[in-house]
Design a protein around this motif. Structure first.
Motif, mmCIF file in Angstrom:
data_model
loop_
_atom_site.group_PDB
_atom_site.id
_atom_site.type_symbol
_atom_site.label_atom_id
_atom_site.label_comp_id
_atom_site.label_asym_id
_atom_site.label_seq_id
_atom_site.Cartn_x
_atom_site.Cartn_y
_atom_site.Cartn_z
ATOM 1 N N UNK A 86 0.718 -1.272 0.079
ATOM 2 C CA UNK A 86 0.035 0.159 0.167
ATOM 3 C C UNK A 86 0.777 1.122 -0.030
ATOM 4 N N UNK A 87 1.859 1.237 0.931
ATOM 5 C CA UNK A 87 2.582 2.337 1.023
ATOM 6 C C UNK A 87 4.136 2.347 0.777
ATOM 7 N N UNK A 88 4.804 3.205 0.306
ATOM 8 C CA UNK A 88 6.479 3.193 0.022
ATOM 9 C C UNK A 88 7.001 4.201 0.978
ATOM 10 N N UNK A 89 8.275 4.083 1.323
ATOM 11 C CA UNK A 89 9.092 4.944 1.925
ATOM 12 C C UNK A 89 10.275 5.059 1.396
ATOM 13 N N UNK A 90 10.572 6.537 0.950
ATOM 14 C CA UNK A 90 11.877 6.591 0.380
ATOM 15 C C UNK A 90 12.347 7.981 0.116
ATOM 16 N N UNK A 91 13.257 8.383 -0.747
ATOM 17 C CA UNK A 91 13.728 9.896 -0.761
ATOM 18 C C UNK A 91 13.013 10.365 -1.986
ATOM 19 N N UNK A 92 12.515 11.759 -2.114
ATOM 20 C CA UNK A 92 12.010 12.284 -3.130
ATOM 21 C C UNK A 92 12.349 13.898 -3.193
ATOM 22 N N UNK A 93 12.165 14.541 -4.106
ATOM 23 C CA UNK A 93 12.307 15.869 -4.321
ATOM 24 C C UNK A 93 10.953 16.559 -4.751
ATOM 25 N N UNK A 94 10.582 17.608 -3.885
ATOM 26 C CA UNK A 94 9.411 18.213 -4.202
ATOM 27 C C UNK A 94 9.613 19.307 -5.179
ATOM 28 N N UNK A 95 8.623 19.574 -6.135
ATOM 29 C CA UNK A 95 8.767 20.365 -7.190
ATOM 30 C C UNK A 95 7.708 21.639 -6.983
ATOM 31 N N UNK A 96 7.730 22.629 -7.965
ATOM 32 C CA UNK A 96 7.035 23.943 -7.597
ATOM 33 C C UNK A 96 5.592 23.527 -8.202
ATOM 34 N N UNK A 97 5.509 22.692 -9.109
ATOM 35 C CA UNK A 97 3.982 22.169 -9.671
ATOM 36 C C UNK A 97 3.567 21.209 -8.874
ATOM 37 N N UNK A 98 3.629 20.931 -7.641
ATOM 38 C CA UNK A 98 2.898 20.234 -6.732
ATOM 39 C C UNK A 98 3.148 18.529 -7.362
ATOM 40 N N UNK A 99 4.025 18.249 -7.872
ATOM 41 C CA UNK A 99 4.453 17.188 -8.361
ATOM 42 C C UNK A 99 5.915 16.694 -7.767
ATOM 43 N N UNK A 100 5.913 15.506 -7.517
ATOM 44 C CA UNK A 100 7.362 14.876 -6.825
ATOM 45 C C UNK A 100 8.081 14.039 -7.471
ATOM 46 N N UNK A 101 9.248 14.129 -7.313
ATOM 47 C CA UNK A 101 10.210 13.291 -8.135
ATOM 48 C C UNK A 101 10.875 12.384 -7.408
ATOM 49 N N UNK A 102 11.175 11.044 -7.870
ATOM 50 C CA UNK A 102 11.890 9.989 -7.191
ATOM 51 C C UNK A 102 13.556 10.165 -7.577
ATOM 52 N N UNK A 103 13.752 10.923 -8.831
ATOM 53 C CA UNK A 103 15.076 10.799 -9.209
ATOM 54 C C UNK A 103 15.866 11.619 -8.119
ATOM 55 N N UNK A 104 17.238 11.764 -8.226
ATOM 56 C CA UNK A 104 18.214 12.045 -7.477
ATOM 57 C C UNK A 104 18.481 13.455 -7.596
ATOM 58 N N UNK A 105 17.706 14.291 -8.694
ATOM 59 C CA UNK A 105 18.053 15.853 -8.987
ATOM 60 C C UNK A 105 17.377 16.657 -7.968
ATOM 61 N N UNK A 106 18.184 17.596 -7.300
ATOM 62 C CA UNK A 106 17.510 18.411 -6.212
ATOM 63 C C UNK A 106 17.563 18.170 -4.812
ATOM 64 N N UNK A 107 17.167 18.849 -4.049
ATOM 65 C CA UNK A 107 17.123 18.706 -2.526
ATOM 66 C C UNK A 107 16.315 17.431 -2.212
ATOM 67 N N UNK A 108 16.704 16.623 -1.253
ATOM 68 C CA UNK A 108 15.855 15.332 -1.040
ATOM 69 C C UNK A 108 15.473 15.163 0.258
#
Length: 408
Positions: A51-73
């Motif tokens: 059901x749920x995942x725990x990990x690192x992500x990067x928030x963006x201005x467009x209210x979407x979130x990235x799993x890749x390593x670019x940006x602050x984590x």
């Protein structure tokens, strides 16, 4: 030793969405982190039921979130299927600047994020002091979305709960999570808005239990009451109608107390199929209730916000923040986001800001202010009377200026 890799105005939305996955990254074959193990930037824990995942992500201005390593984590928890929308953030006030971060738990039950060229970030702030845990601890991600540290007894039997993420909410309320008042340390447990879509540190709004004892929830804007749910029953309330979602499911609201806490929590009664539910407090002070009805082939997303704007006659794109009338603002004015720039020199706020709502409030109260800009870190920029706005709209120009206008 490293582990081996293997959620504005009133909005009612019913959107079919096909199941998606994040298999391009590295979900692990476990839901549990133990002393001596590391969860690296590209790895994820998956709860036992998926059901749920725990990990690192990067928030963006467009209210979407990235799993890749670019940006602050940041380390966070989100639904495994569908858009990446964290329901909890473990390090909201201090990010990792790159992909060097890894999450670990030590033998005393302390969760920390280690990173290159910087000191570790502590996720659970209170060590367990006099307890002699002798390494018999583990941190497990549950299908409820709770990340729980427990003492492990003989034979691997889970024992006492030492810490859990449900006791430290960020901007989301989940079923089974409690908000209210801790009777031992006299502290409030509440949901807090983010500063912006890119900064998960606590913003201007918080959602909590009415301290007067009434069975209702309040949203505070700093220390002032901004919104009230009205008295809640299982059918909702005057300000939290839940009309659309109640066609598909039943809520159960609980106002209770025990020896630890006076609290509010909610649950979803059993329905046909699986339901994922969350209440989001956004950085404009709106509470949006989202329920995902899962089937084998698709997800139906149902979202309902706390109330319509009180500015019905204003431009539909106006910032939906309720302000008190002042000597120069009678209620017909509003700030509209526009793409472009101001011609004249700006000035910056001289006080600490907690995001868009604070910039909006400062400009509203200043009779000479006609426009402002809000930055992702919460800071504000203002323009006075006589300044001219120049529109400029293109796919590559994303700068927004909030310009004062009024109902004609």
């Amino acid at each position: 030793m490293a582990l081996s890799p293997t959620l504005v105005p009133l909005i009612l939305i019913l959107i079919p969405m096909t199941l998606g996955s994040v298999s391009a990254f590295s979900p692990l074959k476990t839901d549990t982190l133990k002393p001596g193990q590391q969860l690296r930037d590209w790895e994820q824990l998956i709860s036992s039921g998926g059901v749920f995942t725990l990990g690192f992500f990067t928030p963006t201005e467009s209210s979407t979130f990235l799993l890749g390593s670019a940006g602050v984590r940041y380390i966070g928890i989100w639904y495994q299927y569908g858009p990446i929308n964290p329901v909890w953030v473990g390090n909201p006030t201090e990010s990792v600047s790159d992909s060097s971060g890894s999450l670990s738990i030590d033998t005393n039950g302390n969760l920390k994020i280690t990173r290159a060229n910087a000191s570790p970030i502590m996720v659970n702030q209170k060590p367990f002091g006099h307890l002699s845990l002798a390494g018999n601890v583990s941190a497990t991600l549950l299908d409820s979305g709770n990340f729980m540290i427990q003492h492990v007894g003989q034979g691997g039997v889970p024992g006492r709960v030492l810490w859990q993420s449900f006791d430290h909410p960020t901007n989301m309320l989940l079923p089974g999570m409690k908000i209210g008042f801790n009777l031992k340390n006299k502290k409030e447990v509440s949901v807090t808005s983010w500063i912006s879509n890119q900064v998960p540190a606590s913003g201007a709004f918080r959602l909590g239990l009415d301290p007067s004892g009434a069975n209702q929830l309040l949203v505070w804007r700093h220390n002032d009451i901004y919104w009230s749910s009205g008295v809640l029953t299982n059918n909702g309330s005057s300000q939290l109608t839940l009309e659309l979602s109640r066609e598909y499911l039943d809520y159960e609201f609980k106002f209770g107390s025990d020896k630890y806490m006076k609290y509010f929590s909610y649950s979803i009664k059993k329905t046909n199929g699986s339901v994922l539910s969350s209440w989001l407090l956004d950085n404009l002070g709106q509470v949006t209730v989202t329920n995902v009805l899962k089937s084998n082939t698709s997800n139906n997303w149902i979202s309902e916000s706390s109330q319509p704007c009180t500015t019905d006659l204003k431009n539909s794109s106006a910032v939906c923040i309720t302000e008190k009338p002042t000597a120069c603002r009678k209620g017909t004015e509003y700030f509209e986001p526009r793409r472009g720039y101001m011609m004249d020199s700006a000035y910056y706020g001289d006080s600490l800001s907690f995001g868009l709502s604070d910039c909006h409030g400062s400009c509203w109260r200043n009779c000479s202010c006609i426009a402002f800009q809000s930055f992702s870190d919460g800071q504000c920029q203002y323009w006075g009377k006589g300044s001219k706005f120049v529109p400029y709209d293109s796919f590559t120009f994303e700068q927004k200026v909030y310009v004062l206008d009024s109902v004609k």
